[in-house]
Design an enzyme around this catalytic site. Structure first.
Site, PDB file in Angstrom:
ATOM      1  N   TYR A 199      -1.503  -1.297  10.308  1.00 22.30           N
ATOM      2  CA  TYR A 199      -1.597  -1.468   8.848  1.00 22.30           C
ATOM      3  C   TYR A 199      -0.310  -0.971   8.189  1.00 22.30           C
ATOM      4  O   TYR A 199       0.273  -1.631   7.329  1.00 22.30           O
ATOM      5  CB  TYR A 199      -2.807  -0.667   8.349  1.00 22.30           C
ATOM      6  CG  TYR A 199      -3.150  -0.838   6.883  1.00 22.30           C
ATOM      7  CD1 TYR A 199      -4.047  -1.834   6.477  1.00 22.30           C
ATOM      8  CD2 TYR A 199      -2.620  -0.005   5.909  1.00 22.30           C
ATOM      9  CE1 TYR A 199      -4.384  -1.981   5.136  1.00 22.30           C
ATOM     10  CE2 TYR A 199      -2.951  -0.151   4.566  1.00 22.30           C
ATOM     11  CZ  TYR A 199      -3.834  -1.133   4.189  1.00 22.30           C
ATOM     12  OH  TYR A 199      -4.166  -1.289   2.853  1.00 22.30           O
ATOM     13  N   SER A 218       0.864  -1.178   0.000  1.00 23.07           N
ATOM     14  CA  SER A 218       0.000   0.000   0.000  1.00 23.07           C
ATOM     15  C   SER A 218       0.899   1.225   0.000  1.00 23.07           C
ATOM     16  O   SER A 218       2.085   1.124   0.350  1.00 23.07           O
ATOM     17  CB  SER A 218      -0.851  -0.004   1.284  1.00 23.07           C
ATOM     18  OG  SER A 218      -1.409   1.272   1.532  1.00 23.07           O
TER      19      SER A 218
END
Ligand SMILES: NC(=O)c1ccc[n+]([C@@H]2O[C@H](COP(=O)([O-])OP(=O)(O)OC[C@H]3O[C@@H](n4cnc5c(N)ncnc54)[C@H](O)[C@@H]3O)[C@@H](O)[C@H]2O)c1
Length: 278
Positions: free
Chosen positions: A156, A143
């Site tokens: 995350y 990401s």
């Protein structure tokens, strides 16, 4: 093969995790159109099985945070198709959110299990099978939160950074077996994951548009196209790479403050009379 596609994955055996939704679903649709033989894995049996039925693919229920279930998905693929050419470690969640000072250790570990352990399991078990044939491609979803801080929740962000590190590390070992290992790092993409955070599809599209320097929202089929490139022979010498697909967000310089100097008429700011400068 339909008129728009070129059979870039013709007869390639591809296992996609998290295939029931969002980026995984878009990858399944594109790889199918490009001629792949697909196995779809997801924790969501209903949606996963329905998509597999539509594509004439097979579905296996698997929780990617459990090693034995990832291994079972790989073995299922090999049993069904005789080999695995491409593994896509895509399944994911947002995981633990909130202040680092309040983050609960169990929520932290659960996040790492789904976003990072899963990638370790996927690389490990796919590589064991690919090594026998001395070829294969393993792709994982990182990401933009994996290349910068402050773009995602702490757990995350840590997991997505680690996916890039593991991609590089695994690639360096597995190249001797002809196995390529790469990652894709999307910016905010309009998927059910983001729709859930934003409170609906329209809000997700609006949010993704606002954060895009290119002024249009990033959609899952664009991430699927990046995965297709890395999986295909066009990327035959691309390994240990993270392909950022983010409309330029992580390049920086798009914040309004940056244009204060960029938008001025050409001039030189500094002491006059130095070198070539006016
Ligand atoms: N959407 C974005 O903006 C964005 C940006 C960067 C990275 N990503 C990454 O892309 C990947 C796909 O995200 P998405 O946006 O398509 O999400 P999504 O929620 O639309 O799809 C995720 C899929 O993973 C499945 N899944 C969740 N936990 C699982 C588990 N333990 N085992 C098996 N399957 C499980 C879900 O059932 C779902 O089908 C994730 O790794 C995510 O972190 C997404």
């Amino acid at each position: 093969m339909n008129a728009q596609t070129t059979g870039r994955m013709q007869d390639k055996v591809v296992l996609v995790t998290g295939a029931a939704s969002g980026i995984g679903e878009a990858a399944a649709l594109l790889f199918h159109a490009e001629g792949a033989r697909l196995v779809l894995a997801d924790i969501d049996q209903e949606r996963g099985a329905a998509l597999a039925a539509r594509l004439g693919a097979s579905f296996i229920a698997a929780d990617v945070s459990r090693e034995e279930q990832v291994e079972a998905a790989v073995l299922h693929t090999v049993r069904q198709h005789g080999r695995i050419d491409c593994m896509i470690n895509n399944a994911g969640v947002v995981g633990a959110v909130g202040s680092i000072m309040e983050t609960d250790a169990r929520a932290w570990h659960a996040t790492q299990a789904i976003l990072l352990d899963s990638v370790f399991f996927g690389i490990k078990h796919a590589a064991r099978r690919m090594r026998e044939r001395r070829s294969g491609v393993i792709l994982s979803l990182s990401s933009i939160a994996g290349v910068m801080g402050g773009l995602g929740p702490h757990a995350y962000t840590a997991a997505k950074h680690a996916v890039i590190g593991l991609t590089r590390s695994a690639a360096s070992e597995l190249s001797q077996y002809g196995i390529r290992v790469n990652a894709v790092a999307p910016g905010t993409t309009v998927t059910p994951l983001v729709e859930g955070i934003r409170g609906g599809r329209e809000a997700a599209i609006q949010g993704a548009t606002q954060v895009s320097p290119l002024g249009s929202p990033l959609m899952p089929d664009e991430i699927a196209a990046a995965l297709l490139y890395l999986a295909s022979d066009a990327a035959a010498h691309v390994t240990a790479h993270t392909l950022v697909v983010d409309s330029g967000v992580t390049a920086g310089g798009f914040a309004s403050g940056a244009s204060v100097l960029r938008d001025r008429p050409m001039s030189f700011i500094g002491p006059s009379g130095q070198g070539e400068h006016p």
